[in-house]
Design a protein around this motif. Structure first.
Motif, mmCIF file in Angstrom:
data_model
loop_
_atom_site.group_PDB
_atom_site.id
_atom_site.type_symbol
_atom_site.label_atom_id
_atom_site.label_comp_id
_atom_site.label_asym_id
_atom_site.label_seq_id
_atom_site.Cartn_x
_atom_site.Cartn_y
_atom_site.Cartn_z
ATOM 1 N N GLU A 325 16.197 -1.555 43.418
ATOM 2 C CA GLU A 325 15.263 -2.015 42.399
ATOM 3 C C GLU A 325 15.291 -1.102 41.174
ATOM 4 O O GLU A 325 15.239 -1.566 40.028
ATOM 5 C CB GLU A 325 13.849 -2.091 42.962
ATOM 6 C CG GLU A 325 13.613 -3.198 43.977
ATOM 7 C CD GLU A 325 14.186 -2.878 45.340
ATOM 8 O OE1 GLU A 325 14.566 -1.714 45.551
ATOM 9 O OE2 GLU A 325 14.236 -3.789 46.194
ATOM 10 N N LEU A 329 16.345 -1.996 37.405
ATOM 11 C CA LEU A 329 15.476 -1.642 36.282
ATOM 12 C C LEU A 329 16.250 -0.867 35.221
ATOM 13 O O LEU A 329 16.101 -1.129 34.011
ATOM 14 C CB LEU A 329 14.297 -0.821 36.782
ATOM 15 C CG LEU A 329 13.418 -0.162 35.709
ATOM 16 C CD1 LEU A 329 12.704 -1.225 34.882
ATOM 17 C CD2 LEU A 329 12.416 0.785 36.337
ATOM 18 N N LEU A 397 6.213 -4.937 30.100
ATOM 19 C CA LEU A 397 6.527 -5.911 31.148
ATOM 20 C C LEU A 397 7.666 -5.418 32.039
ATOM 21 O O LEU A 397 7.635 -5.583 33.265
ATOM 22 C CB LEU A 397 6.902 -7.254 30.521
ATOM 23 C CG LEU A 397 5.800 -7.945 29.704
ATOM 24 C CD1 LEU A 397 6.340 -9.214 29.055
ATOM 25 C CD2 LEU A 397 4.606 -8.269 30.593
ATOM 26 N N LEU A 398 8.661 -4.809 31.410
ATOM 27 C CA LEU A 398 9.839 -4.377 32.161
ATOM 28 C C LEU A 398 9.499 -3.243 33.127
ATOM 29 O O LEU A 398 9.949 -3.235 34.277
ATOM 30 C CB LEU A 398 10.922 -3.930 31.182
ATOM 31 C CG LEU A 398 12.274 -3.547 31.783
ATOM 32 C CD1 LEU A 398 12.909 -4.754 32.448
ATOM 33 C CD2 LEU A 398 13.193 -2.999 30.703
ATOM 34 N N MET A 401 7.303 -4.309 36.371
ATOM 35 C CA MET A 401 7.862 -5.136 37.446
ATOM 36 C C MET A 401 8.192 -4.363 38.717
ATOM 37 O O MET A 401 7.816 -4.781 39.809
ATOM 38 C CB MET A 401 9.095 -5.893 36.931
ATOM 39 C CG MET A 401 8.752 -7.054 36.008
ATOM 40 S SD MET A 401 10.190 -8.097 35.673
ATOM 41 C CE MET A 401 11.240 -6.969 34.771
#
Length: 474
Positions: A325, A329, A397-398, A401
């Motif tokens: 993850e 990212l 927003l990024l 997550m």
């Protein structure tokens, strides 16, 4: 031949049809014949020593063509049943498949935590060993396992204090009020010119001037030497007492210790023998600076506290389990940084005072998306401010997550580790009861403490037994 078939499962008699079972010929029940090892010629029935409560679900599979699991039964039982009856996993219903998978995921998670807490580099056991091996074993457990004894726990606290002290000393060495002045900059420049040396010092830089005109006090040098000797002795003893030398180098903290060992002693040698050469040899200064920067990483030795506090190790394991993850990212973040660096450059193209190149745009994108906003580079046009707003919102927003994913994995690992610790303490009490049945009263009191003190050290429970057990694999 009658179509009826009688099946005795764990003493409970079931009756069904041959035609029903033969719908799945590849399974155990579908391939039964009267010559099977499970057939009883006297009672004219098949006998299976299995759980009759679960067999109803197995029969429903032959009637309905799909497996549906009851939720109150552990997934391990269903795995064993499916393997025994030779029913493929692909026949599990879509609604029940997540329940089956959850068991395997939980089991893998438990094994992952268990393997993380195993002392792999030593693998010392409780069996009798030779005198020398016994000494090495005690030294290793003293240094590596803070929970092995009270003395080891005291040493771990002292070790962390030394690590903290080693992080403070470089900071004190750069504080002007701590350093002692020994020469004026003008006198130093005159002396250098007199001897025909090439001085690299920038007189206008107060930091460079401070380092060449002042020295660290003697007490600070002695303290730094003590820290270096302490870590060197600790590292030598740790390596000498390790029973598996190859496994020793697989631990990144041990590799870090080796790098720091050479860096810290290199700094000491240069300070003692080549300190004057630093003024005239710029390459030696660069090498000295690199070693000094490496020595700063001794602060990472704080991670050895994970041996004592399992919650901190769980946090590191959560980050490690979220590598995919975090990688996703990083890639997405890089794409957006490059995108907004291009957009802000062309949005501010008509303004001669902002963003002279896209490299500045990259810096601006990073600090804007991470919501830092230093303000050294700002858009001035209306279009540039629109791009800046989009960049800031995209960053929020990024970055938001992956937080839920990492937090979820940490919660799962923390919960499983808490259950593991309780299970481990329960078995420790059971071992004490078996060795000393008369100590049941003490054990009962200790078991009450388990509910109120989740971080209770299991070694305290074992100290009541003459036969101490050091089970590092539980």
């Amino acid at each position: 031949m009658s179509d009826e078939i009688h099946i005795n499962v764990g003493g409970t008699l079931f009756e069904t049809k041959w035609s029903t079972l033969q719908r799945h010929c590849d399974t155990l029940l579908g391939s039964l014949t009267t010559t099977s090892e499970y057939y009883n010629n006297v009672k004219k029935q098949f006998f299976f020593d299995r759980n009759p409560e679960l067999f109803n679900t197995i029969l429903d599979f032959y009637r309905n063509g799909v497996i549906h699991f009851p939720t109150h039964i552990c997934g391990w039982n269903w795995k064993q049943e499916l393997e025994f009856w030779r029913i493929p996993v692909t026949d599990i219903s879509e609604c029940c498949y997540p329940k089956y998978i959850k068991y395997e995921k939980d089991q893998n998670l438990v094994n992952y935590i268990k393997n993380a807490f195993v002392v792999r580099t030593a693998e010392y056991q409780t069996h009798k060993v030779s005198c020398l091996a016994g000494i090495k074993q005690r030294i290793w457990l003293f240094l590596e396992e803070p929970t092995s004894s009270i003395a080891a726990k005291i040493f771990s606290v002292f070790y962390l204090l030394i690590v903290l002290l080693s992080a403070i000393t470089p900071m004190l060495a750069t504080y002007p009020d701590v350093r002692q002045k020994f020469v004026d900059i003008d006198i130093l420049i005159y002396w250098v010119n007199l001897n025909g040396l090439n001085l690299w010092i920038n007189k206008e830089n107060p930091k460079e001037v401070m380092f060449v005109t002042t020295v660290a006090p003697k007490w600070l040098k002695d303290l730094d030497l003590f820290i270096t000797i302490f870590f060197s002795c600790e590292q030598i003893l740790r390596f000498a007492s390790c029973s598996r030398k190859k496994e020793y180098f697989k631990d990144w903290l041990n590799v870090l210790d080796i790098i720091l060992f050479f860096a810290m002693w290199t700094i000491f040698i240069i300070d003692q023998l080549f300190e004057e050469k630093l003024l005239e040899n710029y390459e030696l200064l660069i090498f000295y600076s690199v070693c000094y920067c490496l020595a700063v990483f001794r602060l990472l030795r704080f991670f050895r506290i994970t041996k004592q506090y399992s919650a901190l190790r769980i946090l590191l394991m959560s980050v490690r389990a979220s590598i995919k993850e975090l990688g996703l990212l990083s890639i997405t973040f890089l794409i957006f940084v490059l995108l907004f660096a291009n957009l802000i450059y062309f949005a501010e193209l008509r303004d001669p005072t902002t963003f002279p190149d896209m490299v500045k745009g990259l810096w601006w994108s990073v600090v804007t998306m991470t919501t830092v906003g230093y303000g050294d580079e700002v858009p001035k046009s209306a279009l540039g401010r629109i791009v800046g707003s989009l960049c800031a919102v995209s960053g929020l927003l990024l970055l938001a997550m992956p937080i839920a994913v990492i937090a979820g994995k940490f919660n799962d690992l923390y919960e499983k580790n808490a259950n593991r610790e309780d299970f481990k303490k329960l078995h420790t009490i059971r071992k004490i009861c078996k060795v000393h049945p008369a100590s049941n009263i003490i054990t009962l009191k200790q078991s009450k403490r388990l509910k109120n003190t989740p971080d209770l050290n299991t070694r305290e429970l074992e100290s009541n037994s003459d036969n101490k057990i050091f089970d590092i694999d539980m």
